[in-house]
Design a protein around this motif. Structure first.
Motif, mmCIF file in Angstrom:
data_model
loop_
_atom_site.group_PDB
_atom_site.id
_atom_site.type_symbol
_atom_site.label_atom_id
_atom_site.label_comp_id
_atom_site.label_asym_id
_atom_site.label_seq_id
_atom_site.Cartn_x
_atom_site.Cartn_y
_atom_site.Cartn_z
ATOM 1 N N PRO A 10 1.202 -1.545 -0.006
ATOM 2 C CA PRO A 10 -0.336 0.103 -0.440
ATOM 3 C C PRO A 10 0.917 1.525 0.243
ATOM 4 O O PRO A 10 0.443 2.498 -1.062
ATOM 5 N N GLN A 149 -10.471 -4.349 -8.424
ATOM 6 C CA GLN A 149 -9.599 -5.502 -7.694
ATOM 7 C C GLN A 149 -8.316 -4.667 -7.239
ATOM 8 O O GLN A 149 -8.225 -4.369 -7.584
ATOM 9 N N TYR A 150 -8.281 -4.541 -5.829
ATOM 10 C CA TYR A 150 -7.466 -3.731 -4.953
ATOM 11 C C TYR A 150 -6.116 -4.290 -5.663
ATOM 12 O O TYR A 150 -4.963 -3.903 -5.661
ATOM 13 N N LYS A 151 -5.656 -5.886 -5.614
ATOM 14 C CA LYS A 151 -4.349 -6.603 -6.024
ATOM 15 C C LYS A 151 -4.301 -5.903 -7.566
ATOM 16 O O LYS A 151 -3.319 -5.103 -7.915
ATOM 17 N N GLU A 154 -2.809 -2.463 -7.321
ATOM 18 C CA GLU A 154 -1.811 -2.298 -6.641
ATOM 19 C C GLU A 154 -0.261 -2.503 -7.330
ATOM 20 O O GLU A 154 0.603 -1.902 -7.222
ATOM 21 N N ALA A 218 -5.956 1.644 1.982
ATOM 22 C CA ALA A 218 -5.833 0.022 1.001
ATOM 23 C C ALA A 218 -4.745 -0.998 2.570
ATOM 24 O O ALA A 218 -4.739 -2.229 2.410
ATOM 25 N N GLN A 221 -7.355 -3.219 3.558
ATOM 26 C CA GLN A 221 -7.899 -4.507 2.626
ATOM 27 C C GLN A 221 -6.750 -4.976 1.919
ATOM 28 O O GLN A 221 -7.194 -6.155 2.077
ATOM 29 N N LYS A 222 -5.562 -4.943 2.556
ATOM 30 C CA LYS A 222 -4.968 -5.501 2.769
ATOM 31 C C LYS A 222 -4.954 -6.517 3.572
ATOM 32 O O LYS A 222 -3.762 -7.917 3.078
ATOM 33 N N THR A 310 -4.384 7.217 -8.500
ATOM 34 C CA THR A 310 -4.696 7.014 -6.759
ATOM 35 C C THR A 310 -5.146 8.468 -6.694
ATOM 36 O O THR A 310 -6.303 8.253 -5.656
ATOM 37 N N LEU A 313 -9.192 7.750 -6.967
ATOM 38 C CA LEU A 313 -8.795 6.398 -5.386
ATOM 39 C C LEU A 313 -9.250 6.869 -4.836
ATOM 40 O O LEU A 313 -10.097 6.613 -3.424
ATOM 41 N N TYR A 317 -12.311 6.823 -1.366
ATOM 42 C CA TYR A 317 -12.037 5.989 -0.218
ATOM 43 C C TYR A 317 -13.080 7.372 0.747
ATOM 44 O O TYR A 317 -13.261 6.746 1.857
ATOM 45 N N LEU A 329 -14.341 -1.856 -3.477
ATOM 46 C CA LEU A 329 -14.268 -0.902 -5.132
ATOM 47 C C LEU A 329 -15.561 -1.321 -5.945
ATOM 48 O O LEU A 329 -15.380 -0.181 -6.451
#
Length: 421
Positions: A10, A149-151, A154, A218, A221-222, A310, A313, A317, A329
């Motif tokens: 993150p 999708q956060y992954k 990232e 972030a 979420q991670k 970002t 995003l 958030y 998301l």
């Protein structure tokens, strides 16, 4: 829960956020006008960023919520809650709409420098005057965020951060910086006449308030913590986060120093003055060859595109968290927020608003708004966490030091702004 041990996480989103066209322009102006004298401000900025982002990440990991949700829970009294929350919404959401125009415009400048000779693109520009790059880059940013999708987000940002690291550091090496002058500027703090606003802007472009919302959410979420998570798994997550911060944030500082060095080598002490990044790219060719120009253009493209992802995003958030919505998301309000910001950014870039003035104003305003966000984070770290994870005395001392310095710099910038009226 499996703890991710990757070196990048993150905190890379934070680096992608503050290394945007605003940083490129602000650092270039600082290098061109004052040489290496303000490098110390960048070192302070990375220290302040690491202090604040560690708190934001810890808040997200332990609570499983972003900074917006924690502020909503912390401020219960209506006379405190709604004015402050509305101010945060205005600063983050409205401010990021202005940033987005600069992000996309800056990325478009880099793309045009790299690929502008393509016949189709040249004919498009000549025919309609519409910025094709702005439309294309806005579409790319929207596609990355749309999948939710956060992954994926990232990983895309890790690639962009590494790309602009190689580009800007490569440019600095090609321009052969004055190492003794660079070291003196790093470890002998001084503010040359007329440089106060430049110091505020350098700090404001690195210690970005919306990054606190971005990092907390972030990290949650991670390294999401369930009600059954043990103290051991939480500590493992916090250690993984600390390693992530220790790698990604200093890398961002190195990129900023590289940009200052490049502009100092090309413009400082010369009769020619710097007005925009395109002028910097043009000046590098006769002095240092085409390779330096291409590296700078590639770095600007990567910096603009990473920030174009970002900024929306972070605003999504912040807004959904403050309104009490879940960290999802694919949630409709989340998607609507980032989509509106991307559309605003593409519109600003397409109608030809000069990015230099817009970004410079936004960065100075960022430095002025920073004390408010700092104070909110310190309150959350002392009142929203269970005892083992609250700020220690030294963490509070460091946080207050950052807060006081940001207040002093903001006061100086406001005084100078009113003096110019």
């Amino acid at each position: 829960m499996t703890i991710k041990t990757s070196r990048f996480g993150p905190a890379t989103l934070v680096t992608a956020a503050f290394i945007g066209p605003g940083t490129v322009i602000t650092a270039s102006l600082a290098g061109a006008n004052y040489g290496y004298a303000l490098v110390w401000a960048l070192l302070f900025s990375v220290f302040a960023t690491m202090v604040l982002q560690e708190m934001a990440a810890r808040l997200g990991i332990v609570t499983g919520r972003g900074l917006g949700e924690n502020l909503r829970e912390l401020l219960q009294h209506p006379l405190l809650r709604w004015p402050l929350l509305l101010l945060v919404i205005a600063a983050i959401v409205v401010g990021n709409s202005a940033y987005q125009g600069g992000n996309i415009s800056g990325a478009a400048l880099g793309a045009d420098a790299l690929f502008g000779d393509i016949g189709l693109i040249k004919s498009w520009h000549n025919a309609g005057g519409i910025n094709l790059w702005a439309l294309l880059l806005g579409f790319i940013a929207a596609m990355v965020l749309w999948f939710g999708q956060y992954k994926l987000i990232e990983r895309c940002l890790i690639v962009l951060v590494l790309l602009m690291s190689l580009a800007f550091i490569g440019t600095m090496l090609l321009t052969q910086p004055d190492i003794p002058a660079l070291l003196k500027g790093a470890f002998w703090p001084l503010i040359p006449p007329g440089a106060v606003l430049s110091v505020v802007a350098l700090i404001g472009t690195t210690v970005v308030p919306y990054s606190l919302f971005l990092h907390a959410a972030a990290a949650a979420q991670k390294w999401s913590q369930s009600q059954t998570a043990t103290q051991t798994t939480t500590q493992l997550a916090l250690r993984a986060s600390a390693r992530d911060i220790a790698v990604a944030i200093p890398l961002g500082s190195l990129i900023s120093i590289a940009i200052v060095s490049t502009a100092a080598a090309a413009f400082f002490g010369r009769e020619q003055t710097l007005e925009n990044v395109a002028q910097l790219a043009q000046a590098l060719t006769p002095l240092f060859g085409n390779a330096a120009t291409w590296c700078l253009a590639l770095g600007l493209l990567a910096a603009g595109l990473s920030s174009a992802i970002t900024a929306p995003l972070a605003a999504a958030y912040a807004l959904t968290g403050i309104l009490g919505k879940p960290l999802d998301l694919k949630q409709p309000l989340f998607r609507l927020t980032w989509l509106v910001i991307i559309v605003c950014g593409v519109t600003l870039a397409s109608i030809g608003v000069r990015p230099l003035k817009v970004i410079w104003f936004a960065q100075v305003a960022n430095g002025i708004l920073l004390p408010l966000i700092c104070l909110c984070l310190l309150l959350a770290m002392n009142y929203s966490l269970p005892a083992p994870y609250k700020n220690s005395r030294w963490q509070n001392v460091l946080g207050v030091v950052v807060l006081l310095v940001s207040l002093i710099l903001s006061g100086r910038s406001l005084a100078l702004a009113f003096a110019l009226l």
